[in-house]
Design a protein around this motif. Sequence first.
Motif, PDB file in Angstrom:
ATOM      1  N   ARG A   1       5.015   9.128  -9.309  1.00  0.00           N
ATOM      2  CA  ARG A   1       6.041   8.186  -8.850  1.00  0.00           C
ATOM      3  C   ARG A   1       5.423   6.841  -8.460  1.00  0.00           C
ATOM      4  O   ARG A   1       5.954   5.770  -8.795  1.00  0.00           O
ATOM      5  CB  ARG A   1       6.785   8.783  -7.653  1.00  0.00           C
ATOM      6  N   VAL A   2       4.313   6.892  -7.722  1.00  0.00           N
ATOM      7  CA  VAL A   2       3.660   5.642  -7.295  1.00  0.00           C
ATOM      8  C   VAL A   2       3.221   4.832  -8.516  1.00  0.00           C
ATOM      9  O   VAL A   2       3.442   3.619  -8.590  1.00  0.00           O
ATOM     10  CB  VAL A   2       2.468   5.946  -6.375  1.00  0.00           C
TER      11      VAL A   2
ATOM     12  N   ALA B   1       4.138  -1.266  -8.416  1.00  0.00           N
ATOM     13  CA  ALA B   1       4.209  -2.462  -7.562  1.00  0.00           C
ATOM     14  C   ALA B   1       3.270  -2.357  -6.369  1.00  0.00           C
ATOM     15  O   ALA B   1       3.483  -2.985  -5.337  1.00  0.00           O
ATOM     16  CB  ALA B   1       5.642  -2.661  -7.065  1.00  0.00           C
ATOM     17  N   TYR B   2       2.211  -1.557  -6.500  1.00  0.00           N
ATOM     18  CA  TYR B   2       1.300  -1.333  -5.378  1.00  0.00           C
ATOM     19  C   TYR B   2      -0.110  -1.766  -5.755  1.00  0.00           C
ATOM     20  O   TYR B   2      -0.531  -1.661  -6.917  1.00  0.00           O
ATOM     21  CB  TYR B   2       1.303   0.147  -4.979  1.00  0.00           C
ATOM     22  N   ASP B   3      -0.832  -2.240  -4.734  1.00  0.00           N
ATOM     23  CA  ASP B   3      -2.214  -2.676  -4.935  1.00  0.00           C
ATOM     24  C   ASP B   3      -3.194  -1.554  -4.639  1.00  0.00           C
ATOM     25  O   ASP B   3      -4.266  -1.484  -5.245  1.00  0.00           O
ATOM     26  CB  ASP B   3      -2.523  -3.879  -4.039  1.00  0.00           C
TER      27      ASP B   3
ATOM     28  N   VAL C   1       4.241   1.752   2.276  1.00  0.00           N
ATOM     29  CA  VAL C   1       5.355   2.555   1.783  1.00  0.00           C
ATOM     30  C   VAL C   1       4.903   4.012   1.753  1.00  0.00           C
ATOM     31  O   VAL C   1       3.899   4.347   1.105  1.00  0.00           O
ATOM     32  CB  VAL C   1       5.803   2.103   0.381  1.00  0.00           C
ATOM     33  N   LEU C   2       5.623   4.863   2.477  1.00  0.00           N
ATOM     34  CA  LEU C   2       5.279   6.279   2.547  1.00  0.00           C
ATOM     35  C   LEU C   2       5.979   7.040   1.425  1.00  0.00           C
ATOM     36  O   LEU C   2       7.184   6.896   1.211  1.00  0.00           O
ATOM     37  CB  LEU C   2       5.700   6.859   3.904  1.00  0.00           C
ATOM     38  N   TYR C   3       5.190   7.850   0.725  1.00  0.00           N
ATOM     39  CA  TYR C   3       5.712   8.804  -0.241  1.00  0.00           C
ATOM     40  C   TYR C   3       5.479  10.195   0.346  1.00  0.00           C
ATOM     41  O   TYR C   3       4.373  10.743   0.247  1.00  0.00           O
ATOM     42  CB  TYR C   3       5.000   8.654  -1.597  1.00  0.00           C
TER      43      TYR C   3
ATOM     44  N   ILE D   1       0.861  -1.183   0.000  1.00  0.00           N
ATOM     45  CA  ILE D   1       0.000   0.000   0.000  1.00  0.00           C
ATOM     46  C   ILE D   1       0.895   1.230   0.000  1.00  0.00           C
ATOM     47  O   ILE D   1       1.770   1.377   0.855  1.00  0.00           O
ATOM     48  CB  ILE D   1      -0.925   0.023   1.232  1.00  0.00           C
ATOM     49  N   ALA D   2       0.678   2.119  -0.968  1.00  0.00           N
ATOM     50  CA  ALA D   2       1.413   3.383  -1.044  1.00  0.00           C
ATOM     51  C   ALA D   2       0.586   4.463  -0.351  1.00  0.00           C
ATOM     52  O   ALA D   2      -0.630   4.550  -0.559  1.00  0.00           O
ATOM     53  CB  ALA D   2       1.685   3.766  -2.488  1.00  0.00           C
TER      54      ALA D   2
END
Length: 347
Positions: A89-90, A95-97, A68-70, A40-41
């Motif tokens: 970027r995300v 690679a994020y759901d 993952v923190l942006y 999870i981003a």
Amino acid sequence: MEPDGIGQLYQAYEQLKKKLADEGLFSAPKRPLPRFPKRIAVITSPSGAVIRDIITTTRRRYPIAQIVLYPAVVQGDGAAPDLVRQLERVNAAGAYDTLIIGRGGGSIEDLWPFNEETVARAIAASQIPVISSVGHETDTTIADLVADVRAATPTAAAELAVPVLTDEVVKLQQQRTRLYNAMTNRINFQQERLNKLMAAYVFRQPQRLYETYVQRLDHAQQGLARNMRTQLQQTQQRYQLAQQSLQSHNPLARVQRDQITVTQLADRLNTEAKRYLADRQERVGKLINGLDYLSPLKIMGRGYSYVTQDDHVVRQTADLKTGPATIHLSDGTATADITDIQPTSED
């Protein structure tokens, strides 16, 4: 008079909301959130309570998910470009759901970066399902309207993003138990059917299974033999009848009868032909005599003649003209000169 301050922001908010609504960004199909996300981003401020609430809730409910923190600026003039950059970027990472974007509560000026058109279009263009959690429950931003799911608080966003792992484990155990019981019942039922089939009369004396078919085969063979004999007898009878019919219609006898008939017809034809020829000869002789009697030469032999002028036969005085004319006699011709024409009066 023009609105200023907060009034101007509300006016800009409504104008952008209407513009994006007309374009269909709010009514576009929403993407479903994955039920069991692995990564999870989160786009938010690294120092706020939002990220702590999301991490705490996720670890409590579904600790196997990775967060993952942006870090992004969520307030001020440079916030909107920073939010757009982190969204890009995300999505570039791919690679994020699930993606969570948000911040804590504040005034309309504090939340304004989430009402910017560039941020709204970046959320709409995201290939990853987006959960928006901006401000308090009563606050509604353009980002909330464009996102796939809107959460009232960061905790609610984390609860929407992940399930409760213990509940899912219990559900799996329940499903396992139901599946095991269903398969056990199915196996027991099929075992009972097998036992009944094995105890059946057919399996204890299998020869009984085909005795009936053997009897039916014997009957069929006997019936086939009878039918073949019957057909053979009928064929022989038809052959005898055909042979008798051929003998009675022997072509040699018929040829002999036809030869006699042809001979008789030939004699009759010859007789009739001779009679017909004699009749025709007699009729031709009579016609020749009649023609000879009517011949102009015969008439001229009795002292008659005829006159021609210019190769035309003269029948009356109107056909004559003065000049030479030819007189035809029975033994030759004579030339005469017509000098005077005297037609006979009607009296």
